[in-house]
Design an enzyme around this catalytic site. Structure first.
Site, PDB file in Angstrom:
ATOM      1  N   ASP A   4       0.890  -1.156   0.000  1.00 43.73           N
ATOM      2  CA  ASP A   4       0.000   0.000   0.000  1.00 43.73           C
ATOM      3  C   ASP A   4       0.931   1.209   0.000  1.00 43.73           C
ATOM      4  O   ASP A   4       2.141   1.088   0.147  1.00 43.73           O
ATOM      5  CB  ASP A   4      -0.925  -0.047   1.226  1.00 43.73           C
ATOM      6  CG  ASP A   4      -2.129   0.864   1.053  1.00 43.73           C
ATOM      7  OD1 ASP A   4      -3.117   0.681   1.762  1.00 43.73           O
ATOM      8  OD2 ASP A   4      -2.061   1.759   0.180  1.00 43.73           O
TER       9      ASP A   4
HETATM   10  C1  GLC Z   1      -4.285   4.442  -0.056  1.00 43.88           C
HETATM   11  C2  GLC Z   1      -5.167   3.235   0.183  1.00 43.88           C
HETATM   12  C3  GLC Z   1      -5.173   2.242  -0.964  1.00 43.88           C
HETATM   13  C4  GLC Z   1      -4.998   2.996  -2.266  1.00 43.88           C
HETATM   14  C5  GLC Z   1      -3.605   3.592  -2.265  1.00 43.88           C
HETATM   15  C6  GLC Z   1      -3.370   4.460  -3.505  1.00 43.88           C
HETATM   16  O1  GLC Z   1      -3.674   4.849   1.125  1.00 43.88           O
HETATM   17  O2  GLC Z   1      -4.977   2.528   1.397  1.00 43.88           O
HETATM   18  O3  GLC Z   1      -6.423   1.544  -0.921  1.00 43.88           O
HETATM   19  O4  GLC Z   1      -5.160   2.114  -3.377  1.00 43.88           O
HETATM   20  O5  GLC Z   1      -3.334   4.342  -1.089  1.00 43.88           O
HETATM   21  O6  GLC Z   1      -4.194   5.581  -3.465  1.00 43.88           O
END
Ligand code: GLC
Length: 697
Positions: free
Chosen positions: A274
């Site tokens: 993430d």
């Molecule tokens: C965010 C989220 C994830 C998302 C990523 C990109 O913090 O936790 O679900 O796809 O970052 O935006």
């Protein structure tokens, strides 16, 4: 003359040879990966497993030149070897990219589909697959290679801020719906990323929280839905979550990412983080986390340094690089697909409306108050009646071309509104809409505060209108959990509105209907006796106003069924004693070091309730009853089910429409946990259909 010809022939040969050699150097396909791997330098290898940072996500603000401004992230290219950069975009309810680009007249709006919870409430995996295909097509035509979706963490507790993106409290329903979504998106030649793996069931302290859960419960609940999705749909990627799991960050948990995900489940794709700042990049690589997003140069330098010092085996790096290349060769970018920039948004809007209609759940309908009488005069109360919340905030937001509000949908459906009441709400909303900020521009806005309602206004509305419709809206999103007060529980203005409208309209023998425009469970037990009908509209996407109007008018017979329990009292839930918000419980937000695990203790959540989540708890002897149970959903018609014997892992269920109007029916096979489900096509009165339901072990 001859000499000239010879020289030009020789030059042509050289150019051809060089071109061929150059061409030979370029990545040509999956069969070429070993050779390319051998040609990559250590720096190039390290660059392939680390994204280029936030420039793509923030391009709408910074104006950076990137392929798809607003796409959440990318990978890095190695042009000399024909390795393209891959574009990664959120989000589950639609492609989240900047709708406008500086100096470009064309727009890039994306269809705002209903939220994940509504999709699972349809229990129609074929429909979910069609939604996935529409999202995948928009991704393809806007130049996105991998969708960072679906979000699918189990709904351990109703206050998790991202439950709107997720599917259920049950792993089978969640896994099957996720698999359908993945198949849909990937049918368009675009990848997915099932997230957030794993046990990311709260937003409080999400980067550091340690989810402490026994392996048995982990496998039967929190991993089970991911296992189903991986085995049934082979998502191109998995996104490892921010949190720790039993003391180890999932992003560097080899047991989770390699032994279980790949060794036991046969996952063949890539694992990405993430959107995490640099942690222990070497440990992430050794665990089988192949791509660090959004990525920072310091991670590349760390990798090179550790390999050079013998602290990180280059073979471990090669394993990750190989997976990046295996992903790259599947993408439209590698295949040279030229995005049209013009997906069929009208066709996708129709799918969004159809999904919204099928996922709405009729919770209550006393005296067959619904469907509404044709031409009824409606008094619409609640700011949500005029300003629908179509979806949640954060990466799950979508830049939609429009949103149809309930008042617009109902007027379009031929109903007459109490215009003087509408004018009061519209005037209030003009003054009290949440201010647009850069964040809300990117990640969506909070709901407007409920308008205090005078008794006189209600009295006057009751004179003119036949029916009162009262909308309660909720907004939530990533980065924060929901609250008990003024969120799960109704606010004082909402409660006062509900009581006043009920008293005044009932005194005149007129009915009150409540619409729930929410992303998850809210408290209903204390007030559900007041309205004659309650329709759970969820956050139904851009077509929400049209969808709910067609359900209220009876043009569509509601067929949604709850994918989660609505508790009578939040404190009934065992997990509430161990959820970080509003309650001390066994969840710590402390700092310092955790004495018995020798890890930095930036907070932990004890999953002390074990398997007692959702209906699994309510089934237990002595447990209180939920206000509305998992699997609840009414219809404008009635059905009979005739269940056959279980044979070869399936059970046949014949469903008959015994009522007066056409409708669809969801069959759940509970034993006592959910073991299978199916949904009929639209059955006319008297018509029947035999469902062959595949049972989970
Ligand atoms: C965010 C989220 C994830 C998302 C990523 C990109 O913090 O936790 O679900 O796809 O970052 O935006």
């Amino acid at each position: 003359m001859m000499k000239k010809k010879l020289i030009s022939a020789f030059t042509c040969l050289l150019v051809t040879f060089a071109g061929k050699a150059q061409q030979q150097e370029k990545l040509s396909g999956p069969e070429d990966i070993d050779r390319i791997l051998s040609l990559l330098t250590l720096e190039e290898k390290a660059s392939l497993v680390v994204g280029p940072g936030y420039k793509s996500m923030l391009a709408g603000i910074t104006g950076s030149q990137v392929p798809v401004p607003g796409a959440a992230g990318m990978t890095r290219a190695v042009p000399r070897l024909g390795i393209p950069a891959i574009v990664l975009s959120d989000g589950p309810a639609g492609v989240r990219i900047e709708p406008r680009r500086k100096g470009v007249s064309q727009t890039f709006y994306c269809t705002g589909f209903p939220i994940g919870s509504l999709l699972s409430a349809s229990w129609n995996v074929d429909l979910v697959q069609r939604v996935g295909a529409a999202i995948g097509n928009e991704a393809l035509e806007y130049g996105v290679d991998v969708m960072l979706a679906p979000g699918m963490n189990l709904m351990r507790n109703p206050l998790c801020g991202r439950n709107f993106e997720y599917f259920s409290e049950d792993p089978l329903l969640s896994g099957r719906v996720a698999a359908a979504y993945v198949k849909g998106v990937q049918s368009q030649g675009v990848g997915t990323s099932v997230k957030h793996f794993a046990a990311n069931n709260q937003e409080t302290n999400r980067f550091w929280n340690d989810s402490r859960v026994s392996e048995d419960v982990l496998r039967r609940l929190y991993l089970r839905n991911f296992e189903i999705a991986v085995k049934e749909a082979q998502p191109w990627t998995v996104m490892a979550s921010y949190n720790r799991l039993n003391g180890v960050h999932t992003q560097q948990d080899r047991w989770l990412l390699t032994d279980v995900l790949r060794g036991e489940w046969g996952f063949e794709g890539l694992v990405m983080t993430d959107w995490t700042p640099r942690r222990d990049t070497g440990a992430q690589i050794e665990a089988g986390c192949d791509l660090m997003e959004p990525g920072a140069g310091s991670q590349i330098r760390e990798i090179v340094r550790k390999v050079r010092r013998g602290e990180l085996a280059e073979q471990a790096l090669d394993v990750c690089v190989r997976r990046v290349l295996e992903l790259a060769v599947k993408t439209p970018a590698f295949k040279g697909y030229r995005p049209s920039g013009a997906p069929d948004l009208e066709a996708h809007a129709r799918i969004a409306r159809e999904a919204a209609e099928e996922g709405m759940v009729l919770l209550k309908n006393r005296e067959s108050a619904l469907p509404l009488r044709e031409g009824a005069v409606l008094a619409l109360f609640g700011v949500g009646s005029y300003h629908l919340i179509p979806g949640g905030t954060g990466s799950g937001h979508v830049h939609r071309p429009y949103v149809v509000n309930p008042d617009e949908g109902l007027e379009k459906e031929g109903f007459t509104l109490d215009e003087s009441l509408a004018a009061i709400y519209r005037k209030y909303l003009k003054k009290n809409m949440p201010r647009k900020t850069i964040t809300s521009g990117m990640l969506g806005s909070p709901a407007a505060p409920e308008m205090p309602l005078s008794r006189a206004t209600v009295e006057s509305a009751a004179e003119n209108a036949d029916v009162a419709i009262l909308t309660l809206s909720r907004q939530a999103g990533e980065g924060g959990d929901r609250k008990l007060k003024d969120d799960f529980l109704l606010t004082v203005p909402e409660t006062r509105m509900l009581v006043d409208v009920s008293e005044v309209f009932h005194a005149r023998g007129k009915r009150v209907i409540v619409l729930l425009n929410v992303g998850g469970a809210v408290e209903t037990a204390s007030w559900k006796h007041l309205p004659v009908a309650i329709l759970l509209a969820w956050q139904p996407g851009q077509e929400g106003g049209n969808a709910l109007a067609r359900v209220l008018s009876g043009k569509v017979n509601p067929s949604g069924v709850l994918p989660l329990s609505f508790p009578s009292d939040y404190m009934d839930l065992p997990s509430s004693a161990h959820f970080p918000y509003d309650y001390a419980g066994a969840s710590s937000m402390g700092g310092g070091r955790d004495k018995d695990r020798d890890v930095p203790n930036f907070g932990y959540t004890e999953y002390a309730e074990g398997m007692d989540v959702g209906y699994r708890y309510y089934q237990k002897a002595g447990a209180p009853a939920p206000s509305y149970p998992f699997g609840h959903g009414l219809s404008y018609t009635s059905f009979e089910e005739e269940r056959g014997a279980e044979t070869n892992g399936t059970v046949q269920v014949t469903v008959r429409n015994t009522g007066k109007v056409a409708g669809k029916h969801v069959v759940l096979v509970m034993d006592p946990d959910l073991r299978g489900f199916g949904k009929t096509r639209l059955l006319q009165p008297g018509e029947e259909e035999m469902l062959v339901i595949r049972l989970d072990f």
